[in-house]
Structures are given as C-alpha cells and as structure tokens.
Motif scaffolding. Structure first.
Motif, PDB file in Angstrom:
ATOM      1  N   CYS A 122      10.330  12.612   1.362  1.00  0.00           N
ATOM      2  CA  CYS A 122      11.012  13.376   0.131  1.00  0.00           C
ATOM      3  C   CYS A 122      10.764  14.754   0.355  1.00  0.00           C
ATOM      4  O   CYS A 122      10.854  15.556  -0.854  1.00  0.00           O
ATOM      5  N   PHE A 123      10.089  15.571   1.483  1.00  0.00           N
ATOM      6  CA  PHE A 123       9.837  16.913   1.303  1.00  0.00           C
ATOM      7  C   PHE A 123      11.029  17.747   2.073  1.00  0.00           C
ATOM      8  O   PHE A 123      11.645  17.425   2.743  1.00  0.00           O
ATOM      9  N   TYR A 124      10.939  19.031   1.475  1.00  0.00           N
ATOM     10  CA  TYR A 124      11.984  20.000   1.991  1.00  0.00           C
ATOM     11  C   TYR A 124      11.769  20.276   3.361  1.00  0.00           C
ATOM     12  O   TYR A 124      10.527  20.596   3.748  1.00  0.00           O
ATOM     13  N   TRP A 125      12.784  20.648   4.285  1.00  0.00           N
ATOM     14  CA  TRP A 125      12.497  21.230   5.554  1.00  0.00           C
ATOM     15  C   TRP A 125      13.626  21.907   6.080  1.00  0.00           C
ATOM     16  O   TRP A 125      14.446  21.816   5.649  1.00  0.00           O
ATOM     17  N   GLU A 126      13.051  22.867   6.859  1.00  0.00           N
ATOM     18  CA  GLU A 126      14.348  23.719   7.462  1.00  0.00           C
ATOM     19  C   GLU A 126      13.934  24.090   8.853  1.00  0.00           C
ATOM     20  O   GLU A 126      12.583  23.731   9.397  1.00  0.00           O
ATOM     21  N   GLU A 127      14.723  24.621   9.622  1.00  0.00           N
ATOM     22  CA  GLU A 127      14.408  24.451  11.110  1.00  0.00           C
ATOM     23  C   GLU A 127      13.287  25.381  11.648  1.00  0.00           C
ATOM     24  O   GLU A 127      12.823  25.249  12.751  1.00  0.00           O
ATOM     25  N   ARG A 128      13.068  26.508  11.085  1.00  0.00           N
ATOM     26  CA  ARG A 128      11.661  26.908  11.375  1.00  0.00           C
ATOM     27  C   ARG A 128      10.565  26.411  11.420  1.00  0.00           C
ATOM     28  O   ARG A 128       9.499  26.586  11.872  1.00  0.00           O
ATOM     29  N   PHE A 129      10.234  25.295  10.752  1.00  0.00           N
ATOM     30  CA  PHE A 129       9.173  24.395  10.499  1.00  0.00           C
ATOM     31  C   PHE A 129       9.267  23.386  11.677  1.00  0.00           C
ATOM     32  O   PHE A 129      10.262  22.773  12.093  1.00  0.00           O
TER      33      PHE A 129
ATOM     34  N   TYR B  28       0.690  -1.305  -0.052  1.00  0.00           N
ATOM     35  CA  TYR B  28      -0.197  -0.011   0.019  1.00  0.00           C
ATOM     36  C   TYR B  28       1.067   1.413  -0.150  1.00  0.00           C
ATOM     37  O   TYR B  28       1.879   1.222   0.739  1.00  0.00           O
ATOM     38  N   GLY B  29       0.360   2.157  -0.915  1.00  0.00           N
ATOM     39  CA  GLY B  29       1.129   3.808  -0.729  1.00  0.00           C
ATOM     40  C   GLY B  29       0.366   4.847  -0.120  1.00  0.00           C
ATOM     41  O   GLY B  29      -1.146   4.458  -0.331  1.00  0.00           O
ATOM     42  N   CYS B  30       0.668   5.615   0.433  1.00  0.00           N
ATOM     43  CA  CYS B  30       0.133   6.748   0.920  1.00  0.00           C
ATOM     44  C   CYS B  30       0.841   8.043   0.641  1.00  0.00           C
ATOM     45  O   CYS B  30       2.150   7.993   1.094  1.00  0.00           O
ATOM     46  N   VAL B  31       0.490   9.000   0.065  1.00  0.00           N
ATOM     47  CA  VAL B  31       1.337  10.200  -0.057  1.00  0.00           C
ATOM     48  C   VAL B  31       0.642  11.392   0.845  1.00  0.00           C
ATOM     49  O   VAL B  31      -0.613  11.536   0.974  1.00  0.00           O
ATOM     50  N   VAL B  32       1.412  12.013   1.833  1.00  0.00           N
ATOM     51  CA  VAL B  32       1.125  12.959   2.819  1.00  0.00           C
ATOM     52  C   VAL B  32       1.803  14.162   2.352  1.00  0.00           C
ATOM     53  O   VAL B  32       3.008  14.340   1.878  1.00  0.00           O
ATOM     54  N   THR B  33       0.978  15.019   2.690  1.00  0.00           N
ATOM     55  CA  THR B  33       1.763  16.606   2.608  1.00  0.00           C
ATOM     56  C   THR B  33       1.551  17.402   3.804  1.00  0.00           C
ATOM     57  O   THR B  33       1.140  16.824   4.767  1.00  0.00           O
ATOM     58  N   SER B  34       1.675  18.715   3.772  1.00  0.00           N
ATOM     59  CA  SER B  34       1.758  19.691   4.920  1.00  0.00           C
ATOM     60  C   SER B  34       0.635  19.445   5.637  1.00  0.00           C
ATOM     61  O   SER B  34       0.648  19.405   7.004  1.00  0.00           O
ATOM     62  N   GLN B  35      -0.641  19.505   5.141  1.00  0.00           N
ATOM     63  CA  GLN B  35      -1.975  19.428   5.971  1.00  0.00           C
ATOM     64  C   GLN B  35      -1.898  18.003   6.721  1.00  0.00           C
ATOM     65  O   GLN B  35      -2.887  17.786   7.466  1.00  0.00           O
TER      66      GLN B  35
ATOM     67  N   HIS C 191       3.889  31.444   8.536  1.00  0.00           N
ATOM     68  CA  HIS C 191       4.038  31.467   9.982  1.00  0.00           C
ATOM     69  C   HIS C 191       4.057  29.882  10.567  1.00  0.00           C
ATOM     70  O   HIS C 191       3.182  29.476  11.248  1.00  0.00           O
ATOM     71  N   PRO C 192       5.101  29.286  10.508  1.00  0.00           N
ATOM     72  CA  PRO C 192       5.216  27.896  10.987  1.00  0.00           C
ATOM     73  C   PRO C 192       5.222  27.733  12.188  1.00  0.00           C
ATOM     74  O   PRO C 192       4.907  26.849  12.744  1.00  0.00           O
ATOM     75  N   GLU C 193       5.689  28.847  13.048  1.00  0.00           N
ATOM     76  CA  GLU C 193       5.486  28.973  14.533  1.00  0.00           C
ATOM     77  C   GLU C 193       4.097  28.755  14.956  1.00  0.00           C
ATOM     78  O   GLU C 193       4.011  28.392  16.384  1.00  0.00           O
ATOM     79  N   CYS C 194       3.080  28.927  14.012  1.00  0.00           N
ATOM     80  CA  CYS C 194       1.935  28.795  14.728  1.00  0.00           C
ATOM     81  C   CYS C 194       1.107  27.723  14.593  1.00  0.00           C
ATOM     82  O   CYS C 194      -0.068  27.150  14.873  1.00  0.00           O
TER      83      CYS C 194
END
Length: 327
Positions: free
Chosen positions: A311-318, A262-269, A289-292
């Motif tokens: 596979c998604f981009y991430w940086e420390e503010r998130f 089984y496959g499942c694609v997840v995004t920010s939400q 406003h990722p701090e919220c």
C-alpha cells in the motif's frame, strides 16, 4: 462544444466488473438544479446518460432526477467516465474525464492517447488532477484499500484450495458483487466467525498479513482485515511467531487448527537501511538521498509473509521492495 452545459456519462465497457459511475443520481440532481437557468458555459443544462444494465445505479434513477437516457453523446461538451471509453467514442473538440492510464506511456493505452490527439479532444485525467498544494485530489484512499483486501481474501481462498486446503475465505465474493460496503463487511465478518469457530488448517499457519505503509489505502485494507479474529505483531517479533508455531502441542492440546490470523504493518525503516550506518534510520534523509540506502525487506520481513498487502507509494529512485531475484 467544450463548456456548452451538456454533460455525458459513459456506459463503462473496459471491464465486466466495472459497475461504478462518475456521477451518482444525487450528484446529477444537484448539478441540474443549479444549472437549468444558466447560459451555456455557466452551468449544467442537460445530462445525458448512456444506458447500462450493469451500472450500480439503474437508468431510472437518473431519469427520475431529470437526466436523459441515450447512447448518443454527440451533443455533450464534457463526457465523464471511470475507465477508458472505446476509441470510436472519442469525438473532435470534446472534453473527456476518466482514468486514462496513459501519462506513464502505458503501451496498451497509447492508441487511446493517439486518438485523443488526432481528434484534438481534451483529456482531463483523474490521476493528474491536483489541488492548490500540488497534491493529487483523486488517489487511492480507504475505499481502494477495502476493495483490495476483500478481493485479496477471495483470491486467497482460491489459492489455498489449489494447494489442497479448504478455508472459510472460499465463501467470499469479489468486491464488485456486493451492493454496499456494509454488505461486503458482513460477508467478511461471517468468514471471521467461521475462523473463530472452526479454525484454519495448521499447514498454512501462522497466516501473516503484512501491510506496507500507513496511508489511507493501508488503513482501509486494515479496516477489513480487523473484521477477522486477529493479532497485530511488531515486525521484529515475526521470527518468534514462527518459532512458536513450530513448538509441539502441550499434552491434550490439538494442533490441527489455528483460530486467528496475524497482521503486521511495516514502514520505510523496515524496508531499507543506510549503507554506511545501518543502526540509525532517518526518514527525511531517506527521502532526500534514497541512493544511500539498500533494501532489507527480503531478508527481515519477506520470509514470514503469507499475504503481502502493498500500500505504499514508490518511484524508481527508491530501492525496490522486492526484486524479481529476491522474490
């Protein structure tokens, strides 16, 4: 020496599996044919290739298009590689281009950066090459996703064997072992055929691959995944998938094997929710406003993940996808 029309190609020494080359023989032919009659600084007059018996392109292929084969790159104004060269390869007043893994102050590569600075060499780091719009020109793409999924499946076979399960994934090689994408895909298709024919042990099923993000890397990984007998499910349906797996078999129905993954694609939400208004997700607001926002992946998705393909981009503010404590 910089811009003297002589280009060098390194023999890769960073990893035993590094078979890539920064220029193919056909690239070299085009550069040489366009630069033979040009003055220094205006074209490529010579290309010197360090000999390598593990590079995917044989030395003779470079010789056939007019390259020189030599360990000595001292005449080169520009030296190209994939990964970091040995420190002794860094020469004064020479330009180098490769993935240096230094711009985030990666501790293990600081001696390399120190050497480049001490020799007053020039470094073109592939990770920092931007286009006119400020976006990276050299970044993870579909090939990275394909390679990642192939290597992941191979590792999955090893892991399950250590847990006491024999699976068709054991027949896969690592991605560097294949001469082409076509050959690698054929091997994955063969694994898929065995899953469809013989099934997977029920003790490791449902086998759920969760892909984070929908960019080129994720699409490349999904391209390989889809060569297996599979079904994609919505993130909200993951709990039902496991409830169904716990149902007792119908009379006369075997329960020992499962014949798909089984496959499942997840995004920010699917990863975060607003601290004050969890029922509404605004992607633009999240990026601004990722701090919220607070992470929810560890509660909603992680309990159902067999294989996380990140596979998604991430940086420390998130928010982190998974903290150490959550993991």
């Amino acid at each position: 020496m910089l811009g003297n029309g002589v280009v060098g190609i390194l023999s890769e020494t960073s990893n035993k599996w590094e078979r890539r080359a920064p220029l193919t023989p056909s690239h070299c032919a085009r550069l040489l044919n366009g630069g033979r009659d040009k003055s220094p600084g205006q074209g490529v007059a010579r290309i010197i290739v360090q000999p390598s018996s593990k590079r995917i392109f044989h030395d003779k292929h470079y010789e056939e298009v007019g390259c020189e084969i030599s360990d000595d790159l001292s005449a080169c104004g520009l030296v190209l590689g994939i990964k970091m060269p040995r420190l002794e390869m860094i020469r004064p007043d020479t330009a180098y281009a490769f993935f240096s893994h230094t711009h985030k102050a990666q501790e293990e590569n600081m001696p390399l950066l120190d050497k480049i600075l001490a020799e007053r060499a020039t470094l073109f780091d592939y990770e920092l090459v931007d286009g006119d719009n400020g976006k990276r020109l050299i970044a993870f793409g579909k090939f990275a996703g394909r390679v990642a999924l192939i290597d992941l499946l191979r590792g999955l076979g090893e892991r399950y064997l250590n847990l006491g399960y024999s699976t068709p994934f054991l027949s896969l090689g690592a991605s560097y072992m294949y001469p082409s994408v076509t050959a690698a895909k054929a091997a994955v298709i063969s694994v898929g055929d065995e899953i469809a024919r013989e099934g997977l042990p029920s003790g490791i099923c449902p086998l759920v691959f969760v892909f984070t993000g929908s960019g080129k890397g994720s699409l490349g990984a999904q391209e390989i995944f889809k060569l297996l007998p599979h079904t994609f499910v919505d993130p909200s349906k993951l709990p039902q998938l496991f409830e169904k797996a716990r149902d007792p078999p119908l009379p006369g129905q075997a329960s020992e094997r499962v014949f798909e993954v089984y496959g499942c694609v997840v995004t920010s939400q699917d990863m975060v929710e607003h601290k004050d208004n969890p029922k509404v997700f605004d992607k633009a607001d999240y990026y601004a406003h990722p701090e919220c926002y607070k992470p929810v992946f560890h509660e909603r998705i992680a309990p159902y993940v067999s294989v996380l393909v990140n596979c998604f981009y991430w940086e420390e503010r998130f928010p982190r996808l998974l903290s150490t404590q959550q993991l």
